[in-house]
Design a protein around this motif. Structure first.
Motif, PDB file in Angstrom:
ATOM      1  N   VAL A  58     -25.358 -37.540 -68.238  1.00 59.88           N
ATOM      2  CA  VAL A  58     -25.888 -36.391 -68.118  1.00 59.88           C
ATOM      3  C   VAL A  58     -25.988 -35.824 -69.546  1.00 59.88           C
ATOM      4  N   LYS A  59     -26.942 -35.279 -69.987  1.00 60.78           N
ATOM      5  CA  LYS A  59     -27.304 -34.276 -71.274  1.00 60.78           C
ATOM      6  C   LYS A  59     -27.523 -33.090 -70.811  1.00 60.78           C
ATOM      7  N   PHE A  60     -27.194 -32.061 -71.436  1.00 60.64           N
ATOM      8  CA  PHE A  60     -27.529 -30.754 -71.045  1.00 60.64           C
ATOM      9  C   PHE A  60     -28.504 -29.830 -72.346  1.00 60.64           C
ATOM     10  N   THR A  61     -29.409 -29.038 -71.851  1.00 57.75           N
ATOM     11  CA  THR A  61     -30.265 -28.330 -72.623  1.00 57.75           C
ATOM     12  C   THR A  61     -30.270 -26.964 -72.105  1.00 57.75           C
ATOM     13  N   VAL A  62     -30.775 -25.948 -72.930  1.00 54.25           N
ATOM     14  CA  VAL A  62     -31.193 -24.732 -72.530  1.00 54.25           C
ATOM     15  C   VAL A  62     -32.199 -24.573 -73.229  1.00 54.25           C
ATOM     16  N   LYS A  63     -33.426 -23.951 -72.171  1.00 58.38           N
ATOM     17  CA  LYS A  63     -34.566 -23.623 -72.542  1.00 58.38           C
ATOM     18  C   LYS A  63     -35.255 -24.874 -73.395  1.00 58.38           C
ATOM     19  N   GLY A  64     -34.995 -25.961 -73.224  1.00 62.41           N
ATOM     20  CA  GLY A  64     -35.403 -26.936 -73.981  1.00 62.41           C
ATOM     21  C   GLY A  64     -34.821 -27.376 -75.322  1.00 62.41           C
ATOM     22  N   LYS A  65     -33.676 -26.741 -75.495  1.00 62.05           N
ATOM     23  CA  LYS A  65     -32.868 -27.122 -76.844  1.00 62.05           C
ATOM     24  C   LYS A  65     -31.561 -27.669 -76.543  1.00 62.05           C
ATOM     25  N   PRO A  66     -31.367 -28.727 -77.077  1.00 66.17           N
ATOM     26  CA  PRO A  66     -29.854 -29.355 -76.802  1.00 66.17           C
ATOM     27  C   PRO A  66     -28.689 -28.684 -77.256  1.00 66.17           C
ATOM     28  N   VAL A  67     -27.764 -28.545 -76.210  1.00 66.50           N
ATOM     29  CA  VAL A  67     -26.500 -28.015 -76.087  1.00 66.50           C
ATOM     30  C   VAL A  67     -25.479 -29.099 -76.678  1.00 66.50           C
ATOM     31  N   THR A  68     -25.011 -28.661 -77.750  1.00 59.13           N
ATOM     32  CA  THR A  68     -23.934 -29.811 -78.375  1.00 59.13           C
ATOM     33  C   THR A  68     -22.352 -29.464 -78.223  1.00 59.13           C
ATOM     34  N   VAL A  69     -22.099 -28.376 -77.866  1.00 52.61           N
ATOM     35  CA  VAL A  69     -20.683 -27.751 -77.757  1.00 52.61           C
ATOM     36  C   VAL A  69     -20.767 -26.608 -76.772  1.00 52.61           C
ATOM     37  N   LEU A  70     -19.793 -26.542 -75.662  1.00 48.93           N
ATOM     38  CA  LEU A  70     -19.762 -25.571 -74.792  1.00 48.93           C
ATOM     39  C   LEU A  70     -18.450 -25.393 -74.441  1.00 48.93           C
ATOM     40  N   GLY A  71     -17.815 -24.234 -74.770  1.00 49.61           N
ATOM     41  CA  GLY A  71     -16.513 -24.108 -74.404  1.00 49.61           C
ATOM     42  C   GLY A  71     -15.550 -24.971 -75.037  1.00 49.61           C
ATOM     43  N   GLY A  72     -15.759 -25.469 -76.008  1.00 49.29           N
ATOM     44  CA  GLY A  72     -14.723 -26.284 -76.634  1.00 49.29           C
ATOM     45  C   GLY A  72     -15.041 -27.735 -76.187  1.00 49.29           C
ATOM     46  N   GLN A  73     -16.105 -27.892 -75.241  1.00 48.59           N
ATOM     47  CA  GLN A  73     -16.245 -29.463 -74.899  1.00 48.59           C
ATOM     48  C   GLN A  73     -17.515 -29.943 -75.819  1.00 48.59           C
ATOM     49  N   ASP A  74     -17.354 -31.107 -76.361  1.00 39.73           N
ATOM     50  CA  ASP A  74     -18.297 -32.024 -77.113  1.00 39.73           C
ATOM     51  C   ASP A  74     -19.558 -32.187 -75.937  1.00 39.73           C
ATOM     52  N   LEU A  75     -20.749 -31.718 -76.327  1.00 44.82           N
ATOM     53  CA  LEU A  75     -21.757 -32.196 -75.483  1.00 44.82           C
ATOM     54  C   LEU A  75     -22.837 -33.133 -76.494  1.00 44.82           C
ATOM     55  N   SER A  76     -22.384 -33.659 -77.669  1.00 44.30           N
ATOM     56  CA  SER A  76     -23.497 -34.237 -78.558  1.00 44.30           C
ATOM     57  C   SER A  76     -24.007 -35.574 -77.828  1.00 44.30           C
ATOM     58  N   VAL A  77     -22.961 -36.327 -77.077  1.00 45.04           N
ATOM     59  CA  VAL A  77     -23.296 -37.207 -76.316  1.00 45.04           C
ATOM     60  C   VAL A  77     -23.269 -37.228 -74.692  1.00 45.04           C
ATOM     61  N   PRO A  78     -24.167 -37.879 -74.067  1.00 46.08           N
ATOM     62  CA  PRO A  78     -24.303 -37.547 -72.791  1.00 46.08           C
ATOM     63  C   PRO A  78     -22.632 -37.848 -72.013  1.00 46.08           C
ATOM     64  N   LEU A  79     -22.514 -36.887 -71.050  1.00 43.97           N
ATOM     65  CA  LEU A  79     -21.283 -37.132 -70.257  1.00 43.97           C
ATOM     66  C   LEU A  79     -21.668 -38.177 -69.227  1.00 43.97           C
ATOM     67  N   GLN A  80     -20.402 -38.792 -69.012  1.00 47.15           N
ATOM     68  CA  GLN A  80     -20.487 -39.591 -67.819  1.00 47.15           C
ATOM     69  C   GLN A  80     -19.457 -39.309 -66.460  1.00 47.15           C
ATOM     70  N   ARG A  81     -19.564 -39.848 -65.544  1.00 45.77           N
ATOM     71  CA  ARG A  81     -18.808 -39.506 -64.338  1.00 45.77           C
ATOM     72  C   ARG A  81     -17.441 -39.608 -64.604  1.00 45.77           C
TER      73      ARG A  81
END
Length: 182
Positions: free
Chosen positions: A153-176
């Motif tokens: 899963v990848k995350f975006t906000v209003k169509g723009k990629p989120v690469t970091v959130l609360g210290g978590q790296d989201l630059s690559v999709p997260l797996q289970r």
């Protein structure tokens, strides 16, 4: 005696014929036990699932700081179920559940090459705190990866990629990650 036997034979033949003809007009259905989705024979050939209620697993925060599985019934076309299950998870939280920021909306879920991209409203980026952020992210990831066509899963906000959130790296999709599930 011969007349009685002929009458009974005629009755059985008539009932058998009606039973056979009655079954010919309805589409055949198959229930797949691994995911409890019902599909018609025509849908199986086209690869689509019929629009009807299906049990979907979502993950909510439990009392011990881990995610707990919950099954909900959702109706809709197969390609719309990821969005429907996320709306159920995020926008219909039980009272007292603070996994997701207040007012958070799921705008869209798209799936391409086994990667789901989830677009949220701006409230998504208001989450603070590493553990709370991880629970929120993995509630989404673990819920969506219940679908066989989604592996990350990848995350975006209003169509723009989120690469970091609360210290978590989201630059690559997260797996289970099962360590967040109780």
């Amino acid at each position: 005696m011969q007349k009685k036997m002929t009458q009974w034979t005629a009755v059985f033949l008539l009932l058998g014929g009606l039973t056979f003809l009655g079954g010919c007009g309805t589409p055949s259905t198959t229930v797949h036990p691994e995911n409890q989705k019902e599909t018609t024979a025509a849908d199986q050939k086209s690869g689509k699932t019929a629009s009807q209620a299906a049990g979907q697993t979502l993950y909510r925060a439990g009392k011990n700081g881990k995610l707990k599985a919950q099954t909900v019934k959702l109706a809709g076309a197969k390609d719309k179920l990821p969005l429907a299950v996320l709306k159920e998870l995020v926008e219909k939280q039980p009272q007292g559940d603070t996994t997701f920021p207040k007012g958070l909306k799921v705008n869209q879920v798209t799936v391409k090459d086994k990667v789901a991209t989830v677009d949220f409203s701006r409230e998504f980026q208001t989450r603070r705190g590493d553990h709370d952020t991880l629970l929120m992210l993995y509630a989404v990831v673990d819920t969506l990866t219940e679908f066989p066509e989604i592996q990350s899963v990848k995350f975006t906000v209003k169509g723009k990629p989120v690469t970091v959130l609360g210290g978590q790296d989201l630059s690559v999709p997260l797996q289970r990650d099962k360590k967040y599930i109780q």
